[in-house]
Design a protein around this motif. Structure first.
Motif, PDB file in Angstrom:
ATOM      1  N   PRO A   2       0.834  -1.206   0.000  1.00 26.03           N
ATOM      2  CA  PRO A   2       0.000   0.000   0.000  1.00 26.03           C
ATOM      3  C   PRO A   2       0.864   1.250   0.000  1.00 26.03           C
ATOM      4  CG  PRO A   2      -0.069  -1.095   2.147  1.00 26.03           C
ATOM      5  CD  PRO A   2       0.667  -2.002   1.229  1.00 26.03           C
TER       6      PRO A   2
ATOM      7  N   GLY B   4      -0.294  -5.352   4.725  1.00 24.13           N
ATOM      8  CA  GLY B   4      -0.756  -5.226   3.349  1.00 24.13           C
ATOM      9  C   GLY B   4       0.278  -5.567   2.296  1.00 24.13           C
TER      10      GLY B   4
ATOM     11  N   SER C  33       0.197 -13.331   1.037  1.00 20.83           N
ATOM     12  CA  SER C  33      -0.135 -12.229   1.928  1.00 20.83           C
ATOM     13  C   SER C  33      -0.286 -12.818   3.315  1.00 20.83           C
ATOM     14  CB  SER C  33      -1.438 -11.560   1.476  1.00 20.83           C
ATOM     15  OG  SER C  33      -1.827 -10.549   2.366  1.00 20.83           O
TER      16      SER C  33
ATOM     17  N   SER D 197      -7.009  -8.120  -6.476  1.00 23.29           N
ATOM     18  CA  SER D 197      -7.877  -6.938  -6.463  1.00 23.29           C
ATOM     19  C   SER D 197      -8.876  -6.986  -5.312  1.00 23.29           C
ATOM     20  CB  SER D 197      -8.620  -6.808  -7.791  1.00 23.29           C
ATOM     21  OG  SER D 197      -7.713  -6.578  -8.842  1.00 23.29           O
TER      22      SER D 197
ATOM     23  N   THR E 160      -6.634  -5.766  -2.347  1.00 23.09           N
ATOM     24  CA  THR E 160      -6.223  -4.359  -2.393  1.00 23.09           C
ATOM     25  C   THR E 160      -7.426  -3.425  -2.481  1.00 23.09           C
ATOM     26  OG1 THR E 160      -6.010  -4.427  -4.814  1.00 23.09           O
ATOM     27  CG2 THR E 160      -4.045  -4.943  -3.511  1.00 23.09           C
TER      28      THR E 160
ATOM     29  N   ARG F 196      -7.721   0.777  -2.760  1.00 23.90           N
ATOM     30  CA  ARG F 196      -6.587   1.512  -2.183  1.00 23.90           C
ATOM     31  C   ARG F 196      -5.446   1.627  -3.199  1.00 23.90           C
ATOM     32  NH1 ARG F 196      -5.368  -1.957   2.978  1.00 23.90           N
ATOM     33  NH2 ARG F 196      -6.067  -3.573   1.537  1.00 23.90           N
TER      34      ARG F 196
ATOM     35  N   TYR G 132      -1.857   1.153  -4.422  1.00 25.25           N
ATOM     36  CA  TYR G 132      -0.749   0.242  -4.150  1.00 25.25           C
ATOM     37  C   TYR G 132       0.420   0.545  -5.089  1.00 25.25           C
ATOM     38  CZ  TYR G 132      -2.536  -3.143  -0.749  1.00 25.25           C
ATOM     39  OH  TYR G 132      -2.966  -3.756   0.406  1.00 25.25           O
TER      40      TYR G 132
END
Length: 262
Positions: free
Chosen positions: A62, A70, A89, A107, A110, A113, A115
C-alpha cells in the motif's frame, strides 16, 4: 520563441510523510542514490504484469501503510509449472493458472486503495530466514543528519515481511553479516550503510523540510548491494533497546528529545 520555466518542486513542511511513492521520488531525485532504489511504480494491472514478466518476483504494498501490513509477494514461475502464478499475503499462499485469475484475487485484497509494485529483491538469509536492515537517521541537536544505529530484522519463517511488529526477530547487524563478510570488512560495510542513511535523509529533507528522523529499510542481495525498500518518517526507536550496546538507544533518545519526539 517564448521560454517556458521549469515547474518548481513544491516543498512540504510536514514532519511525517505517509506517501511511499512521494518518498521514493525524493530519493530518486538525487542521481547518486538511484542505483540503490529498486524499480517502483504505481500498481495497476499492466504495471504488475510488465514487472512480473521482467523480474519474476515483485512486492506490492500500500502507498500508505506501516509495520508491513498489506505487503504481498507475487511470483511467476518458469514455463511448464502447473500453476505458474502465485502470491503470498500474511502466511497464506495462493496459486493460479493465469495472470488474470491471480490479479482478480489480488484486487479483492487491495480493493480501491493505492498500491505500489516494486522489483523483488531476493534477501540474504540468517538460519534459513530472510532478513533486511533498519537504518536509523536523526537530526542532531545542531540540526545535522547522523546515522545513529543499524539493526537487523529477520522475517518470521512463514511470512514475507521482516517487521518486528509483524512477527520478525531483531538481531545485531554484525551477527547477520558474519556469514557473508570477515570482521574487518563488516566494520567498513556498516560505515557505508551509515553514509547511505545520511544521504537518504538529506534527499528526503530536501523535499520535506519538516522531517526530523527517518528509518531506512535496506535489503541486501547476494552481491551485498544495498537496496532502499522504503523510508519511514516515524520510525520506532525502541527496537534498538534490544541491542547490547545501550549507548545506541541512549543517543537516539537524546536526539529525539531535542526535536520533541520523545
Amino acid at each position: 520563441m517564448k521560454k517556458t520555466s521549469k515547474k518548481p518542486v513544491r516543498l512540504s513542511r510536514a514532519r511525517y510523510v505517509t506517501s511511499k511513492i512521494g518518498k521514493t521520488k525524493a530519493i530518486e531525485s538525487k542521481q547518486e542514490l538511484r542505483k540503490y532504489v529498486p524499480t517502483t511504480k504505481r500498481m495497476i494491472k499492466e504495471t504488475l504484469r510488465e514487472m512480473l514478466n521482467r523480474y519474476k518476483m515483485v512486492y506490492i504494498k500500500p502507498n500508505v501503510g506501516m509495520f508491513g501490513n498489506g505487503v504481498i509477494r507475487v511470483e511467476q514461475a518458469e514455463e511448464g509449472a502447473e500453476k505458474p502464478y502465485s502470491y503470498q499475503s500474511g502466511v497464506r499462499l495462493k496459486q493460479f493458472n493465469t495472470f488474470d485469475e491471480m490479479y482478480a484475487s489480488i484486487s479483492k485484497v487491495t480493493k480501491k486503495r493505492h498500491y505500489l509494485v516494486q522489483k523483488g529483491i531476493h534477501l540474504l538469509k540468517y538460519k534459513g530466514n530472510r532478513f533486511d536492515l533498519r537504518v536509523m537517521v536523526q537530526q542532531t541537536p545542531l540540526q545535522k543528519w547522523e546515522t545513529t544505529g543499524v539493526i537487523g530484522r529477520v522475517a518470521h519463517p512463514k511470512k514475507v515481511v521482516t517487521n518486528f511488529h509483524n512477527g520478525g526477530t531483531l538481531k545485531p547487524v554484525e551477527t547477520l553479516l558474519h556469514k557473508y563478510l570477515p570482521a574487518s570488512k563488516r566494520k567498513v560495510y556498516v560505515k557505508k550503510l551509515h553514509s547511505l542513511g545520511t544521504q537518504v535523509a538529506k534527499a528526503i529533507n530536501a523535499r520535506y523540510k519538516g522531517v526530523k528522523e527517518i528509518g531506512v529499510d535496506v535489503a541486501l542481495d547476494d552481491k551485498l548491494h544495498p537496496w532502499i525498500l522504503e523510508v519511514n518518517t516515524s520510525p520506532d526507536p525502541y527496537i534498538f533497546r534490544r541491542l547490547s550496546d545501550k549507548r545506541i538507544f541512549a543517543k537516539m533518545r537524546r536526539y529525539a528529545k531535542a526535536y520533541s519526539r520523545l
